[in-house]
Design an enzyme around this catalytic site. Structure first.
Site, PDB file in Angstrom:
ATOM      1  N   GLU A  25       0.671  -1.235   0.008  1.00  0.00           N
ATOM      2  CA  GLU A  25      -0.138   0.057  -0.067  1.00  0.00           C
ATOM      3  C   GLU A  25       0.950   1.211   0.007  1.00  0.00           C
ATOM      4  OE1 GLU A  25      -0.620  -2.641   1.835  1.00  0.00           O
ATOM      5  OE2 GLU A  25      -2.830  -3.334   1.406  1.00  0.00           O
TER       6      GLU A  25
ATOM      7  N   ASP B 272      -9.090   0.477   6.172  1.00  0.00           N
ATOM      8  CA  ASP B 272      -7.996   0.048   7.229  1.00  0.00           C
ATOM      9  C   ASP B 272      -6.660  -0.227   6.421  1.00  0.00           C
ATOM     10  OD1 ASP B 272     -10.309  -1.087   9.459  1.00  0.00           O
ATOM     11  OD2 ASP B 272     -10.874  -0.938   7.384  1.00  0.00           O
ATOM     12  N   PHE B 273      -6.664  -0.670   5.069  1.00  0.00           N
ATOM     13  CA  PHE B 273      -5.436  -0.997   4.522  1.00  0.00           C
ATOM     14  C   PHE B 273      -4.785   0.409   3.886  1.00  0.00           C
ATOM     15  CE2 PHE B 273      -8.314  -4.798   3.135  1.00  0.00           C
ATOM     16  CZ  PHE B 273      -8.299  -5.124   4.301  1.00  0.00           C
TER      17      PHE B 273
ATOM     18  N   HIS C 288     -11.580  -4.021   9.583  1.00  0.00           N
ATOM     19  CA  HIS C 288     -12.269  -4.096   8.389  1.00  0.00           C
ATOM     20  C   HIS C 288     -13.476  -2.982   8.418  1.00  0.00           C
ATOM     21  CE1 HIS C 288      -9.730  -7.467   7.223  1.00  0.00           C
ATOM     22  NE2 HIS C 288     -10.165  -7.453   6.038  1.00  0.00           N
TER      23      HIS C 288
HETATM   24  C1  LIG Z   1      -2.462  -4.802   4.296  1.00  0.00           C
HETATM   25  C2  LIG Z   1      -3.813  -5.342   3.697  1.00  0.00           C
HETATM   26  N1  LIG Z   1      -3.848  -5.053   2.356  1.00  0.00           N
HETATM   27  C3  LIG Z   1      -4.835  -5.616   1.731  1.00  0.00           C
HETATM   28  C4  LIG Z   1      -5.581  -6.703   2.325  1.00  0.00           C
HETATM   29  C5  LIG Z   1      -6.746  -7.584   1.644  1.00  0.00           C
HETATM   30  N2  LIG Z   1      -6.466  -8.917   1.578  1.00  0.00           N
HETATM   31  C6  LIG Z   1      -6.898  -9.937   2.495  1.00  0.00           C
HETATM   32  S1  LIG Z   1      -6.317 -11.138   2.457  1.00  0.00           S
HETATM   33  C7  LIG Z   1      -5.210 -10.775   1.231  1.00  0.00           C
HETATM   34  C8  LIG Z   1      -4.160 -11.824   0.455  1.00  0.00           C
HETATM   35  C9  LIG Z   1      -3.298 -12.408   1.319  1.00  0.00           C
HETATM   36  O1  LIG Z   1      -2.542 -13.176   0.551  1.00  0.00           O
HETATM   37  P1  LIG Z   1      -1.471 -14.046   1.448  1.00  0.00           P
HETATM   38  O2  LIG Z   1      -0.659 -13.218   2.381  1.00  0.00           O
HETATM   39  O3  LIG Z   1      -0.707 -14.913   0.350  1.00  0.00           O
HETATM   40  O4  LIG Z   1      -2.137 -14.868   2.306  1.00  0.00           O
HETATM   41  P2  LIG Z   1      -3.192 -16.174   2.139  1.00  0.00           P
HETATM   42  O5  LIG Z   1      -4.557 -15.950   2.089  1.00  0.00           O
HETATM   43  O6  LIG Z   1      -3.005 -16.481   0.697  1.00  0.00           O
HETATM   44  O7  LIG Z   1      -2.764 -17.304   3.065  1.00  0.00           O
HETATM   45  C10 LIG Z   1      -5.521  -9.480   0.925  1.00  0.00           C
HETATM   46  C11 LIG Z   1      -4.673  -8.799  -0.252  1.00  0.00           C
HETATM   47  C12 LIG Z   1      -5.298  -6.889   3.737  1.00  0.00           C
HETATM   48  N3  LIG Z   1      -6.212  -7.766   4.339  1.00  0.00           N
HETATM   49  N4  LIG Z   1      -4.486  -6.185   4.476  1.00  0.00           N
END
Ligand SMILES: Cc1ncc(C[n+]2csc(CCOP(=O)(O)OP(=O)(O)O)c2C)c(N)n1
Ligand SMILES: [Mg+2]
Lengths: 346, 301
Positions: A60, A85-86, A129
């Site tokens: 971000e 939040d992000f 969230h």
């Molecule tokens: C800082 C932030 N940006 C965006 C999101 C939205 N988001 C939720 S889960 C996710 C993907 C996460 O991928 P990964 O770290 O590979 O975890 P996985 O769910 O695949 O285990 C995103 C982008 C978030 N929760 N936090």
């Protein structure tokens, strides 16, 4: 005129601005992916190509500074966050870089950057969230902050935001995506900084932001049955905040309730209250009353969440108190129920 | 070649971790199945993030941490204990990683010999705070175990549009940090690897980084499959499912002398336990509304 919903109105504004100006592009985490940011970017990647509608690393801060870099080089980026939040991860870029850029160049540089972010609520969104924190951004000189409520406003204000030469935060409440109304098909813009009288009335002024306008409209409908008429002022843009409509309205009614979709302490509601007491001091028949989130992080479980959020009933009770009326029976009223509208998963 | 009876029995008694690991894998899988079964009742008013398919990584790491530490009780499900390095979970990507670094710092100062562990997905590698945490832990030589559970996905986005590097372990290797990697779904292989990584923290006096490839069976949010969305293929799933961690471990236990009946009994115990947990949850009262204001700040007791 055809009716479309809030999400479609946003999509239409993006689509039309991208058609009009090839410098406009849309990007952010998961932007072109399956859920299409509540449908608001549906079809953009197909129509305008992956260079103008794309996904990014989950970075971000970097991608916000990226937006600034592109904006000062002639592009018009629209950066999207699926939750505010992000966006908080990018506070450094926002507050130290983006908000100061024009000032540090004597107002000679354009920073046409739009940042859209979604305000979450309900179904266990919980404290990471569901923030709005619009006052955090409005506090910073050099950032414009827009909180659209109606589909028509969403289209007109987003169009204005994209055409604006300054950084604009555009904060969308997720429950509003389903709201529907008549929206002109042709491109149009609503000037940033102009409020809107959402409902005319004489007895009491409610200044409401975002979702709280929906609650205020419901409260007005109920109070009308007992002969009380609420005037609802939606500032729409909280930075810069043009308080004229609010002041005019309070001068007429003498009572003011601020229903803000956020925490109260040091918030936008405090700003409105300060302006009203400053400018309508002699005309106030009662002190300004503020309604907003409970002063806690947002709980996850439904029963506490219901306690956390302000609602129409709170506005009704506050209005009755101000006007010295006994509490009306609300048991037969049909209040908004998210339960009936929405069942997970997100 | 067929093993002799004595050989398999010897394996059976020696491979206690094998059964414990299986119990944990099975517990996680069945707990999620239970959630999937009951989610449509709309009693759980909350988003669900299922780990189905990825059970082996968490199981291997947690089991190695628990059994490797003096105070730990193997088989316990209460792994969210601060002294195991599991301080919190966060719904903001990567944001819990620096807590592990701070926890490791506290452990090192206290000289308690404990390590801290940070779990995160491949998406977290894109956040600045991951690199900041890795760098701080490396330069401060802190006892941190970084565990990257790499399912190749961030929600529905594959790595090719998110990551500009080929191998994360190659990059991390240049830090003062030991690196380990595997794409195995065999919980015992992973368990041994985690033990190595933990031992390296002690012997090298610096953090370890574990990169574990895995595969998510279900959608990012919710309880459903999502192969119809088009961002990944069912064939990909079928390839991974051939190596399903639970099936692998079950097969191993059978080959080591456990009988079908014994395993079925273990499974039944876990299922009964889960059913009981479900009933407890259903019977538990909702918090009273005064609870809303409790705990914003530390409350003296
Ligand atoms: C800082 C932030 N940006 C965006 C999101 C939205 N988001 C939720 S889960 C996710 C993907 C996460 O991928 P990964 O770290 O590979 O975890 P996985 O769910 O695949 O285990 C995103 C982008 C978030 N929760 N936090
Ligand atoms: Mg992932």
């Amino acid at each position: 005129m055809r009716r479309i919903n809030f999400g479609e109105a946003i999509r239409e504004a993006l689509w039309q601005e991208m058609e009009r100006d090839p410098q406009v592009f849309v990007y952010g985490v998961t932007v072109p992916a399956h859920s299409k940011i509540f449908g608001t970017v549906a079809g953009l990647a197909e129509r305008f190509g992956p260079e103008r509608c794309f996904d990014t690393p989950i970075s971000e801060e970097a991608m916000t500074g990226f937006g600034l870099g592109a904006a000062i080089n002639g592009m018009r980026p629209v950066h999207i966050h699926i939750r505010i939040d992000f966006l908080l991860l990018a506070m450094n870029q926002l507050v130290n870089m983006i908000s100061t850029y024009s000032y540090s160049h004597g107002g000679n540089v354009k920073v046409p950057l739009v940042i859209r972010a979604v305000v979450g609520r309900g179904w266990g969104q919980g404290y990471q969230h569901s923030k709005s924190v619009h006052a955090l951004f409005a506090h910073i000189p050099g950032l414009k902050v827009v909180l659209p409520t109606t589909p028509k406003d969403a289209k007109g204000l987003l169009t204005a935001a994209i055409r604006d030469e300054n950084p604009v935060l555009f904060l969308e409440h997720r429950w509003l995506y389903w709201a529907e109304e008549e929206v002109p098909e042709e491109p149009f813009s609503i000037p940033l900084g102009e409020g809107n009288i959402l409902r005319q009335g004489n007895d009491l002024t409610v200044v409401a932001t975002s979702w709280m306008n929906v609650e205020a409209l419901k409260a007005a409908e109920v109070l009308e049955k007992r002969g009380v008429s609420l005037e609802i002022v939606d500032p729409r843009t909280i930075a810069p905040f043009d308080d004229r409509l609010v002041i005019q309205s309070v001068e007429k009614t003498g009572h003011c309730i601020v229903a803000d979709n956020d925490w109260l302490d040091c918030g936008f509601s405090a700003e409105v209250a300060a302006r009203v007491s400053e400018k309508c001091f002699g005309r106030l028949k009662s002190p300004v009353k503020r309604i907003g989130f409970a002063p806690t992080p947002c709980p996850t479980v439904r029963c506490l969440e219901n306690e956390f959020y302000p609602n129409a009933e709170e506005i009704i009770r506050t209005a009755e108190e101000k006007l010295g009326l006994p509490p009306i029976d609300l048991t037969k009223e049909d209040f908004y129920s998210h339960e009936r509208k929405f069942k997970g998963p997100f | 070649m067929k093993k002799s009876v004595t050989e398999t029995l010897k394996n059976k008694t020696e491979n206690r971790p094998g059964l414990d690991l299986y119990r944990k894998l099975y517990l996680i899988r069945q707990a999620e199945r239970l959630i999937i079964r009951h989610y449509p009742e709309d009693q759980m008013k909350t988003p669900m993030h299922m780990s189905m398919g990825q059970e082996a990584t968490a199981t291997a790491v947690c089991h190695a941490l628990v059994t490797g530490s003096a105070s730990g009780r193997a088989g316990s499900m209460h792994l969210a204990a601060p002294d195991k390095g599991l301080l919190c979970t966060s719904a903001v990507v990567a944001s819990s990683i620096p807590l592990a670094v701070g926890a490791a710092f506290a452990n090192k100062r206290k000289g308690n010999g404990r390590i801290a562990c940070a779990f995160f997905g491949d998406g977290a590698l894109e956040e600045g705070v991951f690199w900041e945490s890795l760098n701080a832990a490396s330069v401060m030589k802190l006892p941190v175990l970084f565990v990257c559970e790499d399912n190749g996905l961030a929600i529905h986005t594959k790595q090719d549009v998110r990551q500009g590097f080929k191998s994360i372990t190659e990059v991390v290797r240049n830090f003062e940090c030991s690196t380990f990697q595997s794409d195995s779904t065999d919980v015992e292989v992973l368990y041994r690897l985690v033990r190595q990584a933990v031992e390296a923290i002690g012997s090298e006096g610096r953090p370890s980084f574990l990169h574990l490839k895995c595969y998510r069976y279900l959608d990012h949010i919710g309880i459903q499959e999502d192969f119809d969305l088009g961002y990944r293929s069912k064939e990909e799933f079928e390839e991974w499912f051939k190596r399903d961690t639970i099936a692998l471990q079950r097969k191993r236990l059978l080959s080591q002398g456990w009988s079908e009946a014994e395993l079925a009994e273990e499974e039944e115990k876990i299922n009964r336990h889960l059913e009981k947990s479900l009933r407890n949850a259903q019977a538990a009262p909702f918090p009273p509304s005064e609870d809303l204001h409790r705990g914003v700040f530390y409350e003296t007791h």
